[in-house]
Design an enzyme around this catalytic site. Structure first.
Site, short mmCIF file in Angstrom:
data_model
loop_
_atom_site.label_atom_id
_atom_site.label_comp_id
_atom_site.label_asym_id
_atom_site.label_seq_id
_atom_site.Cartn_x
_atom_site.Cartn_y
_atom_site.Cartn_z
N ASP A 83 0.86 -1.21 0.00
CA ASP A 83 0.00 0.00 0.00
C ASP A 83 0.89 1.25 0.00
O ASP A 83 0.68 2.18 -0.79
CB ASP A 83 -0.90 0.06 1.25
CG ASP A 83 -1.90 -1.08 1.34
OD1 ASP A 83 -3.11 -0.83 1.25
OD2 ASP A 83 -1.46 -2.24 1.53
N GLU A 107 -5.04 7.63 0.20
CA GLU A 107 -5.48 6.99 1.45
C GLU A 107 -4.43 6.99 2.57
O GLU A 107 -4.75 7.21 3.73
CB GLU A 107 -5.90 5.54 1.17
CG GLU A 107 -6.41 4.86 2.43
CD GLU A 107 -6.84 3.41 2.22
OE1 GLU A 107 -6.75 2.90 1.10
OE2 GLU A 107 -7.26 2.79 3.22
N ASP A 169 -6.33 5.39 -4.47
CA ASP A 169 -6.34 4.30 -3.50
C ASP A 169 -5.20 3.38 -3.94
O ASP A 169 -5.32 2.69 -4.95
CB ASP A 169 -7.69 3.57 -3.50
CG ASP A 169 -7.85 2.68 -2.27
OD1 ASP A 169 -6.81 2.22 -1.76
OD2 ASP A 169 -8.99 2.46 -1.85
N ILE A 171 -3.85 0.60 -2.80
CA ILE A 171 -4.41 -0.76 -2.93
C ILE A 171 -5.82 -0.68 -2.37
O ILE A 171 -6.01 -0.42 -1.19
CB ILE A 171 -3.63 -1.82 -2.13
CG1 ILE A 171 -2.24 -2.03 -2.72
CG2 ILE A 171 -4.39 -3.16 -2.18
CD1 ILE A 171 -1.48 -3.19 -2.12
N ASP A 172 -6.77 -0.86 -3.24
CA ASP A 172 -8.14 -0.95 -2.76
C ASP A 172 -8.44 -2.43 -2.61
O ASP A 172 -8.17 -3.22 -3.51
CB ASP A 172 -9.10 -0.31 -3.77
CG ASP A 172 -10.53 -0.31 -3.27
OD1 ASP A 172 -10.72 -0.05 -2.07
OD2 ASP A 172 -11.44 -0.59 -4.07
N THR A 174 -7.33 -4.14 0.43
CA THR A 174 -6.12 -4.69 1.06
C THR A 174 -6.39 -6.07 1.67
O THR A 174 -5.54 -6.95 1.64
CB THR A 174 -5.58 -3.72 2.15
OG1 THR A 174 -5.47 -2.43 1.55
CG2 THR A 174 -4.21 -4.13 2.65
N HIS A 268 -18.47 -4.70 5.21
CA HIS A 268 -18.46 -3.54 4.31
C HIS A 268 -19.80 -3.27 3.66
O HIS A 268 -19.98 -2.25 3.00
CB HIS A 268 -17.40 -3.73 3.21
CG HIS A 268 -16.01 -3.74 3.75
ND1 HIS A 268 -14.90 -3.86 2.93
CD2 HIS A 268 -15.53 -3.67 5.02
CE1 HIS A 268 -13.82 -3.86 3.68
NE2 HIS A 268 -14.18 -3.75 4.94
N SER A 292 -12.77 -5.03 -3.56
CA SER A 292 -12.21 -3.85 -4.24
C SER A 292 -13.04 -3.33 -5.40
O SER A 292 -14.08 -3.88 -5.75
CB SER A 292 -10.79 -4.13 -4.74
OG SER A 292 -10.80 -4.79 -6.00
N LYS A 295 -14.83 -4.77 -8.78
CA LYS A 295 -16.26 -4.94 -9.04
C LYS A 295 -16.74 -3.95 -10.11
O LYS A 295 -17.51 -4.31 -10.98
CB LYS A 295 -17.07 -4.71 -7.74
CG LYS A 295 -16.87 -5.82 -6.71
CD LYS A 295 -17.80 -5.66 -5.53
CE LYS A 295 -17.33 -4.70 -4.47
NZ LYS A 295 -16.09 -5.08 -3.76
N ARG A 309 -23.69 -1.55 -2.65
CA ARG A 309 -22.79 -1.30 -1.51
C ARG A 309 -23.56 -0.51 -0.47
O ARG A 309 -23.81 0.68 -0.65
CB ARG A 309 -21.56 -0.51 -1.98
CG ARG A 309 -20.55 -0.33 -0.86
CD ARG A 309 -19.39 0.52 -1.32
NE ARG A 309 -18.35 0.49 -0.33
CZ ARG A 309 -17.41 -0.43 -0.30
NH1 ARG A 309 -17.38 -1.39 -1.19
NH2 ARG A 309 -16.49 -0.37 0.62
N ASP A 321 -12.29 5.36 -2.74
CA ASP A 321 -12.89 4.02 -2.88
C ASP A 321 -13.87 3.95 -4.05
O ASP A 321 -14.37 2.85 -4.35
CB ASP A 321 -13.62 3.62 -1.60
CG ASP A 321 -12.64 3.10 -0.54
OD1 ASP A 321 -11.65 2.47 -0.92
OD2 ASP A 321 -12.89 3.34 0.66
N1 LIG Z 1 -17.08 -0.96 7.69
C1 LIG Z 1 -16.86 -0.64 6.42
N2 LIG Z 1 -17.91 -0.39 5.60
C2 LIG Z 1 -17.72 -0.09 4.31
N3 LIG Z 1 -16.49 0.00 3.73
C3 LIG Z 1 -15.42 -0.22 4.50
C4 LIG Z 1 -15.55 -0.56 5.88
N4 LIG Z 1 -14.30 -0.74 6.37
C5 LIG Z 1 -13.46 -0.50 5.35
N5 LIG Z 1 -14.12 -0.19 4.23
C6 LIG Z 1 -13.59 0.19 2.91
O1 LIG Z 1 -13.89 -0.83 1.97
C7 LIG Z 1 -12.82 -0.85 1.06
C8 LIG Z 1 -12.77 -2.17 0.34
O2 LIG Z 1 -13.94 -2.30 -0.38
P1 LIG Z 1 -14.53 -3.72 -0.76
O3 LIG Z 1 -15.35 -4.17 0.39
O4 LIG Z 1 -15.33 -3.38 -1.97
O5 LIG Z 1 -13.37 -4.61 -1.04
C9 LIG Z 1 -11.61 -0.59 1.90
O6 LIG Z 1 -10.62 -0.04 1.09
P2 LIG Z 1 -9.06 -0.38 1.39
O7 LIG Z 1 -8.88 -1.83 1.19
O8 LIG Z 1 -8.43 0.49 0.36
O9 LIG Z 1 -8.79 0.08 2.80
C10 LIG Z 1 -12.11 0.39 2.95
O10 LIG Z 1 -11.88 1.73 2.59
MG LIG Z 2 -10.11 1.37 -0.64
MG LIG Z 3 -6.53 1.13 0.13
MG LIG Z 4 -7.23 0.80 3.67
#
Ligand SMILES: Nc1ncnc2c1ncn2[C@@H]1O[C@H](COP(=O)(O)O)[C@@H](OP(=O)(O)O)[C@H]1O
Ligand SMILES: [Mg+2]
Ligand SMILES: [Mg+2]
Ligand SMILES: [Mg+2]
Length: 384
Positions: A83, A107, A169, A171-172, A174, A268, A292, A295, A309, A321
């Site tokens: 990241d 980020e 971002d 790494i989206d 992670t 999420h 990430s 999608k 989402r 994001d």
């Molecule tokens: N409780 C939560 N609700 C919604 N999104 C969240 C969350 N906690 C973290 N995220 C976000 O969801 C992103 C990942 O999305 P997805 O669920 O589509 O993979 C994360 O990005 P990072 O991995 O860049 O931190 C983070 O920003």
């Molecule tokens: Mg992200």
């Molecule tokens: Mg990220």
């Molecule tokens: Mg993150």
């Protein structure tokens, strides 16, 4: 150079306005306006280059992932050397390309790396960044650890509705990255508060549709770079450098035939609410759960037709994001709104102020999806 956009700075408008060549305003408006031709060719080339270099760095780290590479941020989300490395690399490349006008909302920051005991990890990140910068001979530089920390912190811009801001971002997904699953390097450009360009590098996304039975076969190559410029459509290019192809969202009109995406991580998105919505629509296939903004990429080429989402109450979505994913889908003919049907507003700084969540689909399905979302939200609220 292709110029598709004109910026009008008119005394009758408070702010400069962007118009696509197909939608020029009629005179007398245009006669009193100063017209500045807009092109994002240079920005797109730089963004593709930066995201591709960062993707290579991430692939290298994912292959050799060690437990010690993972740190935990205050919000308990994981953050890896990849990241930080990806952010430093993209920040450095963009600053080199646009030294006079550089603003980046990203980020990560270097706070945790500067704490006691962080030196070793910073050295590892610096080596990764230097190796990646010089890999194809594009940059003949050796960054110091301090240069790398500064490049990471150059992502501290607040963005906003004025001027240009890159949104990154590094790494989206992670958590997906750590599991060996999907993740994306997501880079977008805001101009006057609107997303005008987006690049999504998805190193583990198969080149063929996720709905193909053979997607897990060892012969199926992975690594997709999606890119879109406002008014210019969305393209997907394989990581091996072969030609880009124009992509379109699914044309499915019957929700029973639609498949939908949601987060892999249950925390999420409210998966119970998504199932209620799917049930109302008559969607038959189970949801495809992937991490990430891959999608958004998969949806832009029609692998699925709906992305829901719906985060738990109190979660505030960040612009990095969704910015790149949003333009990749809308330029492929899709629609991205919040749960109240409003377009996402990227002009308010780091956060998106949303009603309940984000819904993404094609134009035909949106009215049905929107109604199902509103009804399901009401039902859920009244059952509590
Ligand atoms: N409780 C939560 N609700 C919604 N999104 C969240 C969350 N906690 C973290 N995220 C976000 O969801 C992103 C990942 O999305 P997805 O669920 O589509 O993979 C994360 O990005 P990072 O991995 O860049 O931190 C983070 O920003
Ligand atoms: Mg992200
Ligand atoms: Mg990220
Ligand atoms: Mg993150």
């Amino acid at each position: 150079m292709s110029i598709n956009w004109l910026r009008f700075v008119s005394p009758s408008l408070k702010k400069p306005h962007l118009f696509h060549l197909c939608h020029l305003p009629p005179p007398p408006f245009s006669s009193s306006a100063v017209i500045v031709a807009m092109s994002y060719d240079k920005e797109l080339a730089a963004a593709k280059k930066a995201a591709s270099l960062a993707a290579r760095l991430c692939q290298k780290v994912q292959k050799a992932l060690l437990q010690s590479d993972v740190q935990s941020k205050n919000d308990k989300s994981p953050v890896t050397v990849a990241d930080y490395g990806s952010q430093a690399l993209v920040s450095f490349v963009l600053q080199q390309e646009f030294p006079d006008n550089f603003s980046l909302v990203a980020e990560e920051d270097s706070k945790d790396l500067r704490k006691d005991g962080g030196q070793e990890i910073v050295e590892r990140i610096t080596k990764l960044v230097n190796d990646s910068l010089t890999i194809d001979g594009s940059y003949n530089v050796t960054l110091s650890t301090e240069d790398v920390l500064k490049a990471i912190d150059n992502g501290r811009s607040e963005g906003g509705s004025q001027g240009r801001h890159w949104v990154l971002d590094p790494i989206d997904g992670t958590k997906g990255f750590l599991r060996g699953d999907q993740y994306a390097i997501a880079l977008a450009l805001l101009d006057g508060g609107k997303v005008v360009l987006g690049v999504l590098a998805c190193p583990n996304l198969p080149l063929t549709s996720l709905s193909d039975a053979g997607q897990h076969s060892p012969n199926n190559k992975v690594g997709c770079l999606f890119f879109a410029v406002v008014g210019g459509g969305t393209y997907m290019q394989p990581f091996d450098g072969s030609s880009a192809v124009k992509v379109q969202v699914s044309a499915v009109e019957n929700p029973e035939e639609a498949s939908f995406f949601e987060s892999y991580e249950a925390a999420h998105s409210m998966h119970d609410l998504s199932s209620l919505i799917a049930q109302k629509l008559g969607v038959k296939a189970p949801p495809v759960r992937i991490d990430s903004q891959a999608k958004y990429g998969a949806l832009s080429r029609g692998d699925g037709a709906i992305y829901l989402r719906l985060p738990h109450k109190g979660y505030r979505e960040k612009i990095w994001d969704h910015a790149a994913g949003c333009i990749v889908v809308s330029e492929a003919g899709g629609v991205v709104t919040d749960a109240a049907g409003q377009p996402l507003d990227f002009s308010k700084g780091k956060y998106l102020d949303l009603d309940t969540g984000i819904i993404v689909t094609n134009q035909k399905l949106m009215p049905l999806l929107f109604n199902a979302v509103r009804k399901s939200i009401q039902e859920k609220a009244s059952s509590l």
